[in-house]
Write a protein that holds these residues in place. Structure first.
Motif, mmCIF file in Angstrom:
data_model
loop_
_atom_site.group_PDB
_atom_site.id
_atom_site.type_symbol
_atom_site.label_atom_id
_atom_site.label_comp_id
_atom_site.label_asym_id
_atom_site.label_seq_id
_atom_site.Cartn_x
_atom_site.Cartn_y
_atom_site.Cartn_z
ATOM 1 N N TYR A 1 0.855 -1.183 0.000
ATOM 2 C CA TYR A 1 0.000 0.000 0.000
ATOM 3 C C TYR A 1 0.892 1.234 0.000
ATOM 4 C CZ TYR A 1 -4.431 2.329 0.763
ATOM 5 O OH TYR A 1 -5.561 3.077 0.606
ATOM 6 N N THR A 2 0.848 2.005 -1.077
ATOM 7 C CA THR A 2 1.780 3.114 -1.271
ATOM 8 C C THR A 2 1.380 4.350 -0.476
ATOM 9 O OG1 THR A 2 0.566 3.955 -3.180
ATOM 10 C CG2 THR A 2 2.297 2.314 -3.599
ATOM 11 N N ILE A 3 2.310 5.285 -0.388
ATOM 12 C CA ILE A 3 2.070 6.539 0.322
ATOM 13 C C ILE A 3 0.995 7.351 -0.392
ATOM 14 C CG2 ILE A 3 3.151 8.734 0.943
ATOM 15 C CD1 ILE A 3 5.708 7.151 1.505
ATOM 16 N N LYS A 4 1.017 7.306 -1.705
ATOM 17 C CA LYS A 4 0.011 8.043 -2.474
ATOM 18 C C LYS A 4 -1.396 7.512 -2.190
ATOM 19 C CE LYS A 4 0.800 9.829 -6.624
ATOM 20 N NZ LYS A 4 1.108 9.912 -8.057
ATOM 21 N N LYS A 5 -1.520 6.188 -2.073
ATOM 22 C CA LYS A 5 -2.814 5.590 -1.734
ATOM 23 C C LYS A 5 -3.226 5.943 -0.310
ATOM 24 C CE LYS A 5 -2.450 1.640 -4.834
ATOM 25 N NZ LYS A 5 -2.315 0.173 -4.900
ATOM 26 N N CYS A 6 -2.251 6.069 0.594
ATOM 27 C CA CYS A 6 -2.554 6.478 1.975
ATOM 28 C C CYS A 6 -3.138 7.884 1.992
ATOM 29 C CB CYS A 6 -1.298 6.437 2.841
ATOM 30 S SG CYS A 6 -0.637 4.798 3.127
ATOM 31 N N ILE A 7 -2.533 8.768 1.233
ATOM 32 C CA ILE A 7 -3.027 10.147 1.160
ATOM 33 C C ILE A 7 -4.447 10.163 0.607
ATOM 34 C CG2 ILE A 7 -2.670 12.369 0.007
ATOM 35 C CD1 ILE A 7 0.361 11.777 0.155
ATOM 36 N N THR A 8 -4.698 9.362 -0.420
ATOM 37 C CA THR A 8 -6.031 9.289 -1.013
ATOM 38 C C THR A 8 -7.051 8.727 -0.033
ATOM 39 O OG1 THR A 8 -5.001 8.941 -3.166
ATOM 40 C CG2 THR A 8 -7.326 8.408 -2.978
ATOM 41 N N SER A 9 -6.684 7.701 0.715
ATOM 42 C CA SER A 9 -7.608 7.095 1.688
ATOM 43 C C SER A 9 -7.996 8.083 2.781
ATOM 44 C CB SER A 9 -6.973 5.861 2.328
ATOM 45 O OG SER A 9 -6.735 4.885 1.377
ATOM 46 N N VAL A 10 -7.008 8.823 3.284
ATOM 47 C CA VAL A 10 -7.294 9.807 4.332
ATOM 48 C C VAL A 10 -8.164 10.926 3.778
ATOM 49 C CG1 VAL A 10 -6.249 11.523 5.862
ATOM 50 C CG2 VAL A 10 -5.242 9.261 5.665
ATOM 51 N N HIS A 11 -7.901 11.330 2.537
ATOM 52 C CA HIS A 11 -8.715 12.391 1.935
ATOM 53 C C HIS A 11 -10.163 11.924 1.735
ATOM 54 C CE1 HIS A 11 -9.599 15.983 -0.309
ATOM 55 N NE2 HIS A 11 -10.089 15.245 -1.300
ATOM 56 N N GLN A 12 -10.347 10.670 1.326
ATOM 57 C CA GLN A 12 -11.702 10.147 1.148
ATOM 58 C C GLN A 12 -12.430 10.008 2.482
ATOM 59 O OE1 GLN A 12 -11.065 6.492 -0.955
ATOM 60 N NE2 GLN A 12 -10.955 7.493 -2.960
ATOM 61 N N GLU A 13 -11.689 9.630 3.532
ATOM 62 C CA GLU A 13 -12.307 9.401 4.843
ATOM 63 C C GLU A 13 -12.629 10.706 5.568
ATOM 64 O OE1 GLU A 13 -13.809 6.995 7.894
ATOM 65 O OE2 GLU A 13 -12.994 6.296 5.996
ATOM 66 N N TYR A 14 -11.685 11.658 5.541
ATOM 67 C CA TYR A 14 -11.836 12.873 6.349
ATOM 68 C C TYR A 14 -11.919 14.162 5.543
ATOM 69 C CZ TYR A 14 -10.605 9.768 10.150
ATOM 70 O OH TYR A 14 -10.581 8.741 11.044
ATOM 71 N N GLY A 15 -11.733 14.098 4.230
ATOM 72 C CA GLY A 15 -11.811 15.309 3.419
ATOM 73 C C GLY A 15 -10.625 16.223 3.620
ATOM 74 N N HIS A 16 -9.477 15.675 3.986
ATOM 75 C CA HIS A 16 -8.285 16.467 4.254
ATOM 76 C C HIS A 16 -7.094 15.802 3.572
ATOM 77 C CE1 HIS A 16 -5.330 18.874 6.278
ATOM 78 N NE2 HIS A 16 -4.759 17.789 6.796
ATOM 79 N N THR A 17 -6.267 16.597 2.900
ATOM 80 C CA THR A 17 -5.066 16.085 2.253
ATOM 81 C C THR A 17 -3.899 16.252 3.209
ATOM 82 O OG1 THR A 17 -5.935 16.717 0.099
ATOM 83 C CG2 THR A 17 -3.583 16.263 0.237
ATOM 84 N N ILE A 18 -3.221 15.147 3.504
ATOM 85 C CA ILE A 18 -2.083 15.193 4.419
ATOM 86 C C ILE A 18 -0.789 15.209 3.617
ATOM 87 C CG2 ILE A 18 -3.266 14.062 6.327
ATOM 88 C CD1 ILE A 18 -1.990 11.437 5.465
ATOM 89 N N THR A 19 0.302 15.566 4.278
ATOM 90 C CA THR A 19 1.596 15.623 3.606
ATOM 91 C C THR A 19 2.160 14.223 3.407
ATOM 92 O OG1 THR A 19 2.790 15.794 5.692
ATOM 93 C CG2 THR A 19 2.079 17.861 4.655
#
Length: 136
Positions: A30-48
């Motif tokens: 599971y890549t870092i890019k997919k982690c960022i996408t998952s968090v954005h889908q769950e909470y509506g926030h883009t993380i670094t």
């Protein structure tokens, strides 16, 4: 808790790693890019990317344990392997760090006794891939 602004104090490593755990259990790659996408889908926030890397590492430790504990349990596992499978061969490769008393782990090899015994019935075979052999 539908959305978070830039640096919301509730959006910490533990909360985000809980979101990532099911994804990491499903796929170890599971890549870092997919982690960022998952968090954005769950909470509506883009993380670094850095925060995503730390949270992914934390989720991996929750699911699979950390390297130090795994490495510390390896000698016990190998001793139990030899105890319950008599005749099992275990070889360790360690190198001493220059100028220190510490050792660096390279690899561990083990072979079970029945496997070793079964190779005595095999015929010795030399196999050569002839696609790049041009001379003798």
């Amino acid at each position: 808790m539908d959305t978070f602004n830039g640096n919301h104090f509730n959006l910490d490593i533990d909360l985000i790693s809980l979101v990532l755990i099911p994804h990491i259990e499903a796929s170890i790659r599971y890549t870092i890019k997919k982690c960022i996408t998952s968090v954005h889908q769950e909470y509506g926030h883009t993380i670094t990317k850095r925060k995503s890397f730390v949270e992914r590492k934390r989720a991996f430790e929750i699911v699979y344990g950390n390297w130090d504990k795994s490495f510390a349990s390896l000698p016990k596992y190998m001793a139990a392997l030899q105890h319950f499978n008599p005749g099992t061969v275990v070889e360790w490769k360690l190198e001493q760090s220059p100028g220190t008393l510490e050792y660096i782990f390279n690899y561990v090899f083990w072979a079970f006794k029945p496997t070793i015994d079964d190779f005595s019935h095999c015929r010795p075979v030399i196999s050569i891939d002839g696609t790049h052999v041009y001379g003798k």
